[in-house]
Scaffold this active site. Structure first.
Site: not given
Length: 158
Positions: A55, A57, A85, A88
């Site tokens: 992801h 991040e 999310c 993250c």
């Protein structure tokens, strides 16, 4: 900088848009800032790298830690194009980011097909009631790793 810097947020948003336009991944971008300077950036690379943890991040956290040669991003701010999310968010806590600024909210991500509400729901359930079976196996034997850590004179505490 209590309210955040719109320039850094715009950079995260641009990373997300460029990522979509290039076909490299999903519509997520992140920027990590320390002392008013961009330390690292990241964009979603899940499909391009065949890595479900890639992801934006997480990619930015990895790059920032490498650039700063540390596992702690204390004093760093994370700007992300969308509310993190659960994975993250946890990574941001583990990295010790000082603050998170986000653009879209989780409901916006859900409208675009990225709905992580089920993860929040799963985390609230007792282990035995979760959709993914989680089984405790050989806890006494597994304790040996913690015992080794406790006794080690080579450990770097975090």
């Amino acid at each position: 900088m209590a309210q955040g810097n719109p320039e850094f947020m715009m950079q995260a948003i641009q990373l997300a848009i460029e990522n979509v336009m290039s076909g490299r991944g999903g519509p997520f971008g992140a920027v990590i800032v320390k002392d008013g300077k961009v330390i690292a950036t990241g964009a979603n690379q899940v499909t391009a790298s065949h890595d479900p943890t890639a992801h934006a991040e997480v990619m930015a956290i990895r790059a920032a830690c490498k650039a700063l040669e540390t596992f702690s991003l204390e004093g760093c701010e994370l700007y992300t194009s969308c509310e993190p999310c659960p994975m993250c968010l946890a990574a941001s806590y583990w990295a010790r980011c000082s603050k998170i600024y986000y653009g879209c909210v989780a409901a916006d991500a859900a409208k675009a097909g990225f709905d992580d509400a089920f993860l929040y729901d799963e985390m609230k359930k007792p282990l035995g009631e979760r959709a993914l079976p989680i089984v405790n196996l050989m806890p006494a034997e597994a304790w040996a790793a913690f015992a080794a850590w406790i006794e080690s004179d080579k450990k770097v505490e975090y």
